[in-house]
Design a protein around this motif. Structure first.
Motif, short mmCIF file in Angstrom:
data_model
loop_
_atom_site.label_atom_id
_atom_site.label_comp_id
_atom_site.label_asym_id
_atom_site.label_seq_id
_atom_site.Cartn_x
_atom_site.Cartn_y
_atom_site.Cartn_z
N GLN A 93 3.56 3.93 -22.61
CA GLN A 93 2.56 4.14 -21.52
C GLN A 93 2.57 3.45 -20.66
OE1 GLN A 93 -1.10 2.80 -24.36
NE2 GLN A 93 0.56 3.24 -26.28
N TYR A 94 2.10 4.21 -19.79
CA TYR A 94 1.82 4.45 -18.08
C TYR A 94 1.36 4.83 -17.70
CZ TYR A 94 5.62 7.58 -17.67
OH TYR A 94 6.39 8.71 -17.71
N LEU A 95 1.29 4.42 -16.26
CA LEU A 95 0.50 5.70 -14.82
C LEU A 95 1.79 6.22 -13.87
CD1 LEU A 95 -2.72 3.57 -14.10
CD2 LEU A 95 -3.77 5.92 -14.98
N GLU A 96 1.77 7.16 -13.80
CA GLU A 96 2.36 7.51 -12.70
C GLU A 96 1.50 7.75 -11.05
OE1 GLU A 96 5.53 11.15 -12.31
OE2 GLU A 96 4.29 10.92 -13.52
N PHE A 97 1.82 7.23 -10.14
CA PHE A 97 1.76 7.91 -8.92
C PHE A 97 2.73 8.09 -8.35
CE2 PHE A 97 -0.40 4.08 -10.43
CZ PHE A 97 -2.05 3.90 -9.83
N PRO A 98 2.96 9.57 -8.56
CA PRO A 98 3.59 10.40 -7.88
C PRO A 98 4.14 10.61 -6.44
CG PRO A 98 2.17 11.78 -8.69
CD PRO A 98 1.41 10.89 -8.93
N PRO B 33 3.92 -3.20 -23.25
CA PRO B 33 3.82 -3.74 -23.77
C PRO B 33 3.16 -5.82 -22.50
CG PRO B 33 5.77 -4.28 -23.96
CD PRO B 33 5.26 -3.17 -22.49
N HIS B 34 3.84 -5.44 -21.35
CA HIS B 34 3.45 -6.25 -19.82
C HIS B 34 2.91 -5.47 -19.04
CE1 HIS B 34 7.34 -6.01 -18.49
NE2 HIS B 34 7.39 -5.97 -20.30
N LEU B 35 2.44 -6.28 -18.17
CA LEU B 35 2.09 -5.74 -16.49
C LEU B 35 3.72 -5.39 -15.74
CD1 LEU B 35 -0.48 -7.73 -14.89
CD2 LEU B 35 -1.07 -5.76 -16.02
N SER B 36 3.98 -4.57 -15.20
CA SER B 36 4.80 -4.02 -15.02
C SER B 36 4.70 -2.60 -13.81
CB SER B 36 5.65 -2.99 -15.89
OG SER B 36 5.39 -2.33 -16.21
N VAL B 37 5.30 -2.87 -12.86
CA VAL B 37 5.18 -2.23 -11.11
C VAL B 37 6.34 -1.61 -10.91
CG1 VAL B 37 4.76 -1.56 -8.94
CG2 VAL B 37 3.20 -2.61 -10.50
N LEU B 38 6.68 -0.18 -10.91
CA LEU B 38 8.19 0.28 -11.02
C LEU B 38 8.29 0.97 -9.62
CD1 LEU B 38 11.38 -0.11 -11.66
CD2 LEU B 38 10.71 1.37 -13.82
N PHE B 39 9.34 1.44 -8.20
CA PHE B 39 9.31 2.49 -7.97
C PHE B 39 10.40 3.06 -8.27
CE2 PHE B 39 6.72 0.73 -4.40
CZ PHE B 39 6.08 1.79 -3.77
N GLU B 40 10.08 4.77 -8.42
CA GLU B 40 11.42 4.64 -9.47
C GLU B 40 12.58 5.33 -8.52
OE1 GLU B 40 11.05 6.84 -13.56
OE2 GLU B 40 10.00 8.01 -11.86
N THR C 20 1.41 -1.26 0.10
CA THR C 20 0.13 0.01 0.30
C THR C 20 0.90 1.05 0.02
OG1 THR C 20 -1.59 -1.46 0.59
CG2 THR C 20 -1.70 1.08 1.08
N VAL C 21 0.32 2.47 -0.71
CA VAL C 21 1.10 3.55 -0.66
C VAL C 21 0.46 4.55 -0.39
CG1 VAL C 21 3.26 2.56 -2.68
CG2 VAL C 21 0.48 3.49 -3.25
N ALA C 22 0.93 5.76 0.32
CA ALA C 22 0.04 6.85 0.02
C ALA C 22 0.47 7.62 -0.91
CB ALA C 22 0.36 7.43 1.82
N VAL C 23 -0.09 8.10 -1.71
CA VAL C 23 0.15 9.07 -2.90
C VAL C 23 0.10 10.54 -2.46
CG1 VAL C 23 -0.40 9.33 -5.42
CG2 VAL C 23 -1.10 7.17 -3.98
N ARG C 24 0.72 11.18 -2.86
CA ARG C 24 0.99 12.69 -2.13
C ARG C 24 0.85 13.26 -3.25
NH1 ARG C 24 5.88 12.85 1.97
NH2 ARG C 24 7.09 12.09 0.38
N ARG D 230 8.81 8.11 -3.17
CA ARG D 230 9.58 7.52 -4.46
C ARG D 230 8.01 8.04 -6.00
NH1 ARG D 230 14.25 6.18 -5.29
NH2 ARG D 230 15.68 5.99 -4.10
N PRO D 231 7.72 7.86 -7.48
CA PRO D 231 7.31 7.62 -8.13
C PRO D 231 7.17 6.23 -7.97
CG PRO D 231 9.00 9.40 -8.94
CD PRO D 231 9.16 9.08 -7.61
N LEU D 232 5.81 5.97 -8.11
CA LEU D 232 5.67 4.86 -8.09
C LEU D 232 4.78 4.69 -10.49
CD1 LEU D 232 4.28 1.59 -8.02
CD2 LEU D 232 2.72 2.67 -7.06
N LEU D 233 5.05 3.22 -10.99
CA LEU D 233 4.56 3.49 -12.59
C LEU D 233 4.38 2.23 -12.68
CD1 LEU D 233 8.27 4.79 -14.32
CD2 LEU D 233 6.04 5.98 -13.38
N VAL D 234 3.54 2.34 -13.11
CA VAL D 234 2.55 0.84 -13.33
C VAL D 234 1.47 1.32 -14.86
CG1 VAL D 234 0.26 -0.11 -12.93
CG2 VAL D 234 1.53 0.95 -11.14
N ALA D 235 2.29 -0.04 -15.76
CA ALA D 235 1.90 -0.48 -16.91
C ALA D 235 1.03 -1.61 -18.05
CB ALA D 235 2.90 -0.66 -18.25
N VAL D 236 0.40 -1.54 -18.42
CA VAL D 236 -0.29 -3.15 -19.12
C VAL D 236 0.22 -3.43 -20.05
CG1 VAL D 236 -2.71 -2.50 -17.61
CG2 VAL D 236 -2.88 -1.87 -19.44
#
Length: 129
Positions: free
Chosen positions: A83-88, A122-129, A67-71, A114-120
């Protein structure tokens, strides 16, 4: 002091390519299935937190669960990285014992996020930058 999660629903629908389902207590859940994996993103607008769970569909083995708090405002991006979602500006928080003290610490400007990036694609990915 509680925060309000900020996003445009079209950004999330475009980024995840699914329509959210309503769950209890004001939450919205996006479920993405791809290549035997399932990504669950649950937004809790009143608390400004997001639950992220990635598991194998067939075995139900959990690969990620946090779980992340998104600020900042959740945004859909389509740039040179794809193409991705950015949760800054995210801070990891406890899903089980989210308290007023944890809320204050997570949203304190002195707490590093840290930013969290979520993409679908070309494949599902979840990345903390």
């Amino acid at each position: 002091m509680m925060r309000q999660l900020q996003w445009e629903e079209l950004d999330l629908v475009q980024g995840l390519e699914v329509v959210p389902g309503e769950i209890g207590n004001g939450g919205q859940q996006f479920e993405v299935e791809q290549d035997g994996l399932c990504l669950l993103l649950t937004l809790w607008p009143e608390d400004s937190v997001v639950d992220v769970t990635l598991y194998q569909r067939k075995t139900r083995a959990v690969l990620l669960d946090f779980t992340v708090a998104v600020r900042g405002r959740i945004r859909y991006n389509n740039d040179q990285r794809g193409q991705y979602l950015e949760f800054p500006d995210c801070v990891l928080v406890s899903r089980i014992s989210f308290s007023r003290e944890q809320d204050e610490a997570a949203f304190n400007p002195n707490t590093f996020g840290r930013p969290l990036l979520v993409a679908v694609r070309p494949h599902l990915s979840v990345l903390f930058e």
